[in-house]
Design an enzyme around this catalytic site. Structure first.
Site, PDB file in Angstrom:
ATOM      1  N   TYR A   1      -2.022   0.785  11.561  1.00 47.81           N
ATOM      2  CA  TYR A   1      -2.819  -0.311  11.227  1.00 47.81           C
ATOM      3  C   TYR A   1      -3.443   0.233  11.724  1.00 47.81           C
ATOM      4  O   TYR A   1      -4.618  -0.939  12.985  1.00 47.81           O
ATOM      5  CB  TYR A   1      -1.771  -1.371  10.558  1.00 47.81           C
TER       6      TYR A   1
ATOM      7  N   ASN B   1       9.206   1.271  10.642  1.00 45.86           N
ATOM      8  CA  ASN B   1       7.680   2.026   9.854  1.00 45.86           C
ATOM      9  C   ASN B   1       6.911   2.534  10.816  1.00 45.86           C
ATOM     10  O   ASN B   1       5.572   1.743  11.019  1.00 45.86           O
ATOM     11  CB  ASN B   1       7.411   1.114   8.844  1.00 45.86           C
TER      12      ASN B   1
ATOM     13  N   ILE C   1       0.789  -1.525   0.045  1.00 42.68           N
ATOM     14  CA  ILE C   1      -0.210  -0.156  -0.048  1.00 42.68           C
ATOM     15  C   ILE C   1       1.212   1.061  -0.285  1.00 42.68           C
ATOM     16  O   ILE C   1       1.492   1.458   0.464  1.00 42.68           O
ATOM     17  CB  ILE C   1      -0.699  -0.079   1.194  1.00 42.68           C
ATOM     18  N   ALA C   2       0.872   1.644  -0.996  1.00 41.53           N
ATOM     19  CA  ALA C   2       1.894   3.118  -0.559  1.00 41.53           C
ATOM     20  C   ALA C   2       0.432   4.582  -1.382  1.00 41.53           C
ATOM     21  O   ALA C   2       0.089   4.442  -2.480  1.00 41.53           O
ATOM     22  CB  ALA C   2       3.051   3.279  -2.089  1.00 41.53           C
TER      23      ALA C   2
ATOM     24  N   GLU D   1       2.614  -6.879   6.254  1.00 41.63           N
ATOM     25  CA  GLU D   1       3.826  -7.333   6.780  1.00 41.63           C
ATOM     26  C   GLU D   1       4.749  -6.082   7.090  1.00 41.63           C
ATOM     27  O   GLU D   1       4.188  -4.932   5.844  1.00 41.63           O
ATOM     28  CB  GLU D   1       5.077  -7.655   6.552  1.00 41.63           C
TER      29      GLU D   1
HETATM   30  C1  LIG Z   1       1.733   4.311   4.830  1.00 36.08           C
HETATM   31  C2  LIG Z   1       0.701   4.993   4.414  1.00 36.08           C
HETATM   32  C3  LIG Z   1      -0.152   4.458   3.012  1.00 36.08           C
HETATM   33  C4  LIG Z   1      -0.041   5.985   4.825  1.00 36.08           C
HETATM   34  O1  LIG Z   1      -0.328   7.358   4.630  1.00 36.08           O
HETATM   35  P1  LIG Z   1      -0.843   9.273   4.350  1.00 36.08           P
HETATM   36  O2  LIG Z   1      -1.278   9.634   3.849  1.00 36.08           O
HETATM   37  O3  LIG Z   1       0.993   8.830   5.172  1.00 36.08           O
HETATM   38  O4  LIG Z   1      -1.847   8.887   6.682  1.00 36.08           O
HETATM   39  P2  LIG Z   1      -2.828   8.702   6.920  1.00 36.08           P
HETATM   40  O5  LIG Z   1      -2.740  10.821   6.663  1.00 36.08           O
HETATM   41  O6  LIG Z   1      -4.088   8.601   6.159  1.00 36.08           O
HETATM   42  O7  LIG Z   1      -3.046   9.152   8.351  1.00 36.08           O
HETATM   43  C5  LIG Z   1      -3.147   7.835   8.627  1.00 36.08           C
HETATM   44  C6  LIG Z   1      -2.940   7.685   9.715  1.00 36.08           C
HETATM   45  O8  LIG Z   1      -1.844   6.976  10.398  1.00 36.08           O
HETATM   46  C7  LIG Z   1      -0.217   7.594  10.837  1.00 36.08           C
HETATM   47  N1  LIG Z   1       0.227   8.568  10.853  1.00 36.08           N
HETATM   48  C8  LIG Z   1       0.263   9.269   9.502  1.00 36.08           C
HETATM   49  N2  LIG Z   1       0.941  10.236   9.476  1.00 36.08           N
HETATM   50  C9  LIG Z   1       1.733   9.880  10.470  1.00 36.08           C
HETATM   51  C10 LIG Z   1       2.606  10.367  11.337  1.00 36.08           C
HETATM   52  N3  LIG Z   1       4.094  11.113  10.700  1.00 36.08           N
HETATM   53  N4  LIG Z   1       3.364  10.097  12.650  1.00 36.08           N
HETATM   54  C11 LIG Z   1       2.846   8.670  12.996  1.00 36.08           C
HETATM   55  N5  LIG Z   1       1.588   8.532  12.928  1.00 36.08           N
HETATM   56  C12 LIG Z   1       1.120   8.385  11.172  1.00 36.08           C
HETATM   57  C13 LIG Z   1      -2.059   7.848  11.945  1.00 36.08           C
HETATM   58  O9  LIG Z   1      -2.500   6.561  12.214  1.00 36.08           O
HETATM   59  C14 LIG Z   1      -3.639   8.332  11.382  1.00 36.08           C
HETATM   60  O10 LIG Z   1      -4.301   8.715  11.733  1.00 36.08           O
HETATM   61  P3  LIG Z   1      -4.810  10.004  12.810  1.00 36.08           P
HETATM   62  O11 LIG Z   1      -3.728  11.625  12.206  1.00 36.08           O
HETATM   63  O12 LIG Z   1      -5.635  10.362  12.555  1.00 36.08           O
HETATM   64  O13 LIG Z   1      -3.803  10.011  13.567  1.00 36.08           O
HETATM   65  C15 LIG Z   1       1.913   6.361   3.990  1.00 36.08           C
HETATM   66  O14 LIG Z   1       2.755   6.834   4.468  1.00 36.08           O
HETATM   67  C16 LIG Z   1       2.432   5.626   2.906  1.00 36.08           C
HETATM   68  O15 LIG Z   1       2.841   5.655   1.229  1.00 36.08           O
HETATM   69  N6  LIG Z   1       3.687   5.568   3.178  1.00 36.08           N
HETATM   70  C17 LIG Z   1       5.140   4.988   2.438  1.00 36.08           C
HETATM   71  C18 LIG Z   1       5.077   3.666   1.825  1.00 36.08           C
HETATM   72  C19 LIG Z   1       4.703   2.468   2.662  1.00 36.08           C
HETATM   73  O16 LIG Z   1       5.170   3.063   3.561  1.00 36.08           O
HETATM   74  N7  LIG Z   1       3.777   2.051   3.104  1.00 36.08           N
HETATM   75  C20 LIG Z   1       3.233   0.893   4.156  1.00 36.08           C
HETATM   76  C21 LIG Z   1       3.813  -0.193   3.949  1.00 36.08           C
HETATM   77  S1  LIG Z   1       4.095  -2.181   4.777  1.00 36.08           S
END
Ligand SMILES: CC(C)(COP(=O)(O)OP(=O)(O)OC[C@H]1O[C@@H](n2cnc3c(N)ncnc32)[C@H](O)[C@@H]1OP(=O)(O)O)[C@@H](O)C(=O)NCCC(=O)NCCS
Length: 174
Positions: A129, A122, A83-84, A117
C-alpha cells in the site's frame, strides 16, 4: 459512463473480470487461504446481491481464479474491503497488479480518494500500500475480532483516469 470490454486479457496469462455468484466457491478457496478470519459465502452473496455500492473482481490465471479484490464506491471515495491472492501465486508482483486494477477502476468510476484497513502486523500488505501511494491515517483499536489486533487506516489520492490510460489493459471488469 460508457462501459468498455467485458473481459480484458493482460500479458502473463492474467485476466480480470466482474465477480458473479457462480465465482463464490472459487473465491472462498482464495479467502480461506489468505485470511485467518475469512468471510463466509453468505457475506459474499450479500455483497453481490444487496450492496449497490460494492464492486468485486476476480483475477484469473490461465482460466483459474487465483485472486480477488473488492471495494465500495461512495460518492467520490472508494473503500477497499478485501484483496487477496492464493499463496502459491504471491511474490510475482501480481498482488500489485490486482491492486492497480482496482485503483484504476476506482479512478475510471470517478473516485478521487481510496481507503482501507490493514492489520498492523501485515507487513507485506502495508509495504504494497505504501508503494502504491497510501499513507497511514489512524488506528482502529481492536478492529479484528479473532485476536483483538488493531487496524491501520490508510488513504491515497487516486490519479485521474487519464494517467492510467496508457497502461497495458483497461478497466475491463466494471
Ligand atoms: C497482499 C497481497 C495481495 C500482495 O500480493 P503479493 O503477490 O504478495 O505481492 P507482490 O509480489 O505483488 O509485491 C508487491 C509489493 O508488495 C510488497 N511485498 C511483497 N512481498 C513482500 C514481503 N515478503 N515483504 C515485504 N513487502 C512485500 C512490496 O512492496 C512489493 O513491491 P516490491 O517487490 O517492488 O518491493 C498478498 O500477499 C496476499 O494475498 N496476502 C494475503 C491477504 C492479505 O493480507 N490481503 C491484504 C489485506 S488488507
Amino acid at each position: 459512463m460508457e462501459q468498455k470490454h467485458q473481459t480484458q486479457i493482460h500479458d502473463e496469462g492474467l485476466s480480470f473480470r466482474l465477480m458473479t455468484l457462480k465465482d463464490i466457491p472459487d473465491v472462498m478457496v482464495v479467502e480461506r487461504d489468505a485470511f485467518t478470519l475469512p468471510w463466509t459465502e453468505e457475506a459474499f452473496q450479500n455483497e453481490l446481491k444487496l450492496n449497490h455500492f460494492a464492486r468485486y473482481m476476480v483475477m484469473e490465471y490461465e482460466g483459474r481464479t487465483i485472486g480477488y479484490a473488492g471495494m465500495w464506491t461512495i460518492v467520490d471515495e472508494a473503500h477497499i474491503t478485501n484483496i487477496a491472492l492464493l499463496g502459491a501465486y504471491r511474490g510475482r508482483k501480481w498482488g500489485e497488479r490486482l491492486l492497480n486494477e482496482l485503483m484504476k477502476t476506482a479512478s475510471f468510476l470517478g473516485m478521487e480518494r481510496i481507503t482501507l484497513e490493514v492489520r498492523v502486523s501485515n507487513e507485506v500488505a502495508k509495504c504494497l500500500y505504501l508503494k502504491k501511494g497510501f499513507q497511514p491515517a489512524g488506528i482502529r483499536k481492536g478492529y479484528y475480532s479473532d485476536n483483538g489486533e488493531d487496524a491501520l487506516i490508510m488513504w491515497a489520492d487516486l490519479p485521474p483516469y487519464r494517467e492510467y490510460e496508457s497502461e497495458e489493459g483497461s478497466e475491463g471488469w466494471v
